[in-house]
Design an enzyme around this catalytic site. Structure first.
Site, PDB file in Angstrom:
ATOM      1  N   ASP A 136       0.846  -1.196   0.000  1.00 54.93           N
ATOM      2  CA  ASP A 136       0.000   0.000   0.000  1.00 54.93           C
ATOM      3  C   ASP A 136       0.880   1.244   0.000  1.00 54.93           C
ATOM      4  O   ASP A 136       1.765   1.378   0.848  1.00 54.93           O
ATOM      5  CB  ASP A 136      -0.917  -0.002   1.226  1.00 54.93           C
ATOM      6  N   HIS A 143      -3.785  13.791   0.817  1.00 54.03           N
ATOM      7  CA  HIS A 143      -3.976  12.946   2.004  1.00 54.03           C
ATOM      8  C   HIS A 143      -2.773  13.082   2.942  1.00 54.03           C
ATOM      9  O   HIS A 143      -2.942  13.284   4.149  1.00 54.03           O
ATOM     10  CB  HIS A 143      -4.143  11.487   1.570  1.00 54.03           C
ATOM     11  N   ARG A 152       1.724  17.322  12.735  1.00 49.57           N
ATOM     12  CA  ARG A 152       2.821  18.300  12.661  1.00 49.57           C
ATOM     13  C   ARG A 152       2.314  19.541  11.931  1.00 49.57           C
ATOM     14  O   ARG A 152       2.645  19.758  10.755  1.00 49.57           O
ATOM     15  CB  ARG A 152       4.010  17.716  11.877  1.00 49.57           C
ATOM     16  N   GLU A 209     -10.353   3.627   4.214  1.00 46.59           N
ATOM     17  CA  GLU A 209      -9.512   4.440   3.332  1.00 46.59           C
ATOM     18  C   GLU A 209      -9.930   4.163   1.893  1.00 46.59           C
ATOM     19  O   GLU A 209      -9.961   3.004   1.458  1.00 46.59           O
ATOM     20  CB  GLU A 209      -8.016   4.126   3.539  1.00 46.59           C
ATOM     21  N   GLU A 211      -9.244   3.918  -1.810  1.00 44.73           N
ATOM     22  CA  GLU A 211      -8.007   3.737  -2.570  1.00 44.73           C
ATOM     23  C   GLU A 211      -8.285   3.090  -3.927  1.00 44.73           C
ATOM     24  O   GLU A 211      -9.256   2.371  -4.103  1.00 44.73           O
ATOM     25  CB  GLU A 211      -7.025   2.846  -1.784  1.00 44.73           C
ATOM     26  N   ASP A 243      -8.751   0.129   2.534  1.00 47.74           N
ATOM     27  CA  ASP A 243      -7.721  -0.231   3.518  1.00 47.74           C
ATOM     28  C   ASP A 243      -8.232   0.153   4.908  1.00 47.74           C
ATOM     29  O   ASP A 243      -7.858   1.184   5.468  1.00 47.74           O
ATOM     30  CB  ASP A 243      -6.428   0.527   3.147  1.00 47.74           C
ATOM     31  N   ARG A 247      -7.380   3.613  13.822  1.00 52.09           N
ATOM     32  CA  ARG A 247      -6.495   4.767  14.062  1.00 52.09           C
ATOM     33  C   ARG A 247      -5.883   4.762  15.458  1.00 52.09           C
ATOM     34  O   ARG A 247      -4.756   5.259  15.637  1.00 52.09           O
ATOM     35  CB  ARG A 247      -7.267   6.071  13.852  1.00 52.09           C
ATOM     36  N   GLN A 250      -3.124   2.253  15.366  1.00 53.32           N
ATOM     37  CA  GLN A 250      -2.080   2.772  14.479  1.00 53.32           C
ATOM     38  C   GLN A 250      -1.211   3.805  15.197  1.00 53.32           C
ATOM     39  O   GLN A 250       0.008   3.800  15.093  1.00 53.32           O
ATOM     40  CB  GLN A 250      -2.752   3.408  13.248  1.00 53.32           C
ATOM     41  N   LYS A 263      -3.808  -2.260  10.360  1.00 53.63           N
ATOM     42  CA  LYS A 263      -4.248  -2.392   8.966  1.00 53.63           C
ATOM     43  C   LYS A 263      -4.496  -3.850   8.568  1.00 53.63           C
ATOM     44  O   LYS A 263      -5.262  -4.111   7.652  1.00 53.63           O
ATOM     45  CB  LYS A 263      -3.155  -1.855   8.028  1.00 53.63           C
ATOM     46  N   THR A 267      -8.695  -6.023   4.508  1.00 47.04           N
ATOM     47  CA  THR A 267      -8.653  -5.031   3.424  1.00 47.04           C
ATOM     48  C   THR A 267      -9.624  -5.518   2.358  1.00 47.04           C
ATOM     49  O   THR A 267      -9.514  -6.658   1.901  1.00 47.04           O
ATOM     50  CB  THR A 267      -7.233  -4.921   2.832  1.00 47.04           C
ATOM     51  N   THR A 370      -4.746   6.254   0.419  1.00 46.04           N
ATOM     52  CA  THR A 370      -5.972   7.041   0.447  1.00 46.04           C
ATOM     53  C   THR A 370      -5.930   8.132  -0.616  1.00 46.04           C
ATOM     54  O   THR A 370      -4.971   8.897  -0.686  1.00 46.04           O
ATOM     55  CB  THR A 370      -6.147   7.695   1.830  1.00 46.04           C
ATOM     56  N   GLU A 384      -9.397  12.325   8.100  1.00 46.01           N
ATOM     57  CA  GLU A 384      -9.306  13.645   7.470  1.00 46.01           C
ATOM     58  C   GLU A 384     -10.633  14.409   7.553  1.00 46.01           C
ATOM     59  O   GLU A 384     -10.654  15.596   7.862  1.00 46.01           O
ATOM     60  CB  GLU A 384      -8.942  13.496   5.986  1.00 46.01           C
TER      61      GLU A 384
HETATM   62 MN    MN Z   1      -3.917   2.856   3.055  1.00 48.30          MN
END
Ligand code: MN
Length: 438
Positions: A136, A143, A152, A209, A211, A243, A247, A250, A263, A267, A370, A384
């Site tokens: 992936d 994204h 950040r 996600e 994709e 995907d 979170r 993750q 993940k 999928t 994504t 997002e």
């Molecule tokens: Mn992904």
């Protein structure tokens, strides 16, 4: 990537449902998939046409693929699309040309409709191929920027992003075909306060996600890179990929080696391989890089790829909660975005993947990461869309969502359009969330 008689907008099929406006599967598409008529039956290759499937094994048995190269006939009779994907592009094209002839008005499959045509509602679709390896990528700069900003705010993109296609090695064993229910994963999450122990339990921040997927063609020998100028010929076709991502798991596990159990629990892959031949009318230039961005290094740069390497496919995500289903309310569209907006072309992903000599094999699956776009309505995951879970999405049912709840059904769709051509679609990539195992 050339246009031929199979792309003619005036071409029509004797299969009536393929002429319905808005169908994903007009005769200009002819995507391939793997299906079973009953659970015990061996899997076989089929071609979607309108609301039906053309059975390729049955077509071979009736002599309808006679005269094609033996390797093509063998691929049509196989139990997966790996053999098809292993064929050189020219051979794959001969199958497409024949399917187009069989299914067009007056085509010779019509007399055998009872033996070769099955309603899609009467078959169960499997994965298009036995996937040896699944990778992936993270190819949407929108994204990467949106997600990076959450962590950040002052420097959302890491310094490598515009030079090297970023990816992680995903898990092939937990790829599932559309329609498979998705069990909410449990896992370890970060301690609530300093000095606390981490917790283990069902994910509370489950996400999807949106994709695109690339199924690979012939592949390359170990130690032999794929030049960027040839990389496009190593892509057999496209699909949709969800995907699913936990979170909270993750966030705690991803440093320093990247995504892992957040993940690998599942999928979802859409069942139809929309071939690169079918997508020929929908090629687009590589997304233009903003002024000041570095040019791709020479091993990722080819003029043909820059001119036509992207795919103009509109993707969308739809949510239907349990309450919406109970009330008979339609799915709600959460976002839409375009594959053509990716920072890297599919060929660049292939060339980069093989640039160290890594061997790619027929049936390997590369996902784009994504797919988001520049506008708020183009955000391809809830992380997002909800600004990291801070702003809820309000649904017409009166419900709201920050992350997925049990019973939520997520459907991804994809459609390619261009003035002067018949639009083609990908079919649904769907999964519904089940509660975590006790
Ligand atoms: Mn992904």
């Amino acid at each position: 990537m050339t246009l031929d008689a199979t792309h003619e907008p005036t071409l029509a099929s004797w299969v009536e449902s393929s002429r319905a406006p808005g169908t994903d599967f007009p005769i200009q598409n002819l995507p391939l998939g793997v299906f079973r008529r009953s659970p015990g039956e061996p899997a076989r290759v089929g071609c979607a046409i309108g609301a039906d499937v053309l059975d390729l094994s049955a077509s071979v048995a009736l002599g309808l693929l006679g005269g094609l190269p033996p390797a093509v006939v063998e691929a049509a009779r196989a139990a997966s699309l790996n053999a098809y994907m292993a064929l050189p592009a020219a051979s794959r094209g001969t199958l497409r040309a024949r399917l187009s002839e069989l299914l067009r008005t007056g085509g010779s499959a019509q007399g055998h409709a009872g033996a070769v045509l099955i309603p899609q509602g009467q078959v169960a679709m499997a994965l298009p191929a036995e996937v040896g390896d699944y990778t992936d990528f993270y190819a949407s700069v929108h994204h990467a920027t949106n997600v990076g900003r959450l962590f950040r705010p002052e420097s959302p993109l890491l310094p490598n992003y515009k030079h090297v296609p970023i990816g992680y090695h995903g898990r092939a064993s937990s790829l599932v075909p559309s329609g498979t229910a998705i069990r909410r994963p449990s896992g370890q999450t970060e301690p609530k306060a300093e000095g606390d122990a981490p917790a283990f339990g069902p994910s509370r921040r489950l996400d999807y996600e949106l994709e695109g997927g690339l199924f690979l063609g012939p592949g390359n020998a170990l130690g032999t890179p794929v030049p960027i100028g040839e990389a496009g010929t190593h892509i057999a076709g496209l699909c949709l990929v969800n995907d699913w991502s936990a979170r909270d798991l993750q966030k705690w596990e991803y440093q320093p080696l990247g995504p892992f159990l957040a993940k690998s629990f599942a999928t979802t892959v859409s069942p139809w391989l929309v071939t690169v031949e079918a997508l020929a009318p929908f090629r687009a230039p590589a997304s233009p890089r903003p002024a000041g961005d570095p040019a791709p290094l020479p091993y990722l740069r080819a003029s043909e790829d820059q001119a036509h390497g992207a795919f103009d496919v509109e993707l969308a995500v739809w949510l239907r909660t349990e309450r919406m289903r109970e009330r008979g309310e339609p799915a709600f569209q959460l976002s839409s975005s375009y594959l053509r907006d990716l920072y890297w072309t599919p060929a660049q992903l292939v060339a980069h993947h093989a640039s160290n000599g890594c061997n790619l094999r027929p049936g390997d699956l590369l996902a784009t990461g994504t797919v988001s776009g520049p506008e708020p309505g183009n955000r391809g995951c809830l992380l997002e869309l909800t600004n990291g879970g801070r702003d809820a999405v309000r649904l017409p049912s009166g419900e709201e969502r920050r992350f997925l709840e049990d019973g939520d059904e997520i459907t991804l769709t994809g459609r390619a359009r261009r003035e002067g051509f018949v639009p083609i679609g990908f079919g649904a990539c769907r999964g519904t969330i089940l509660s975590a195992k006790e």
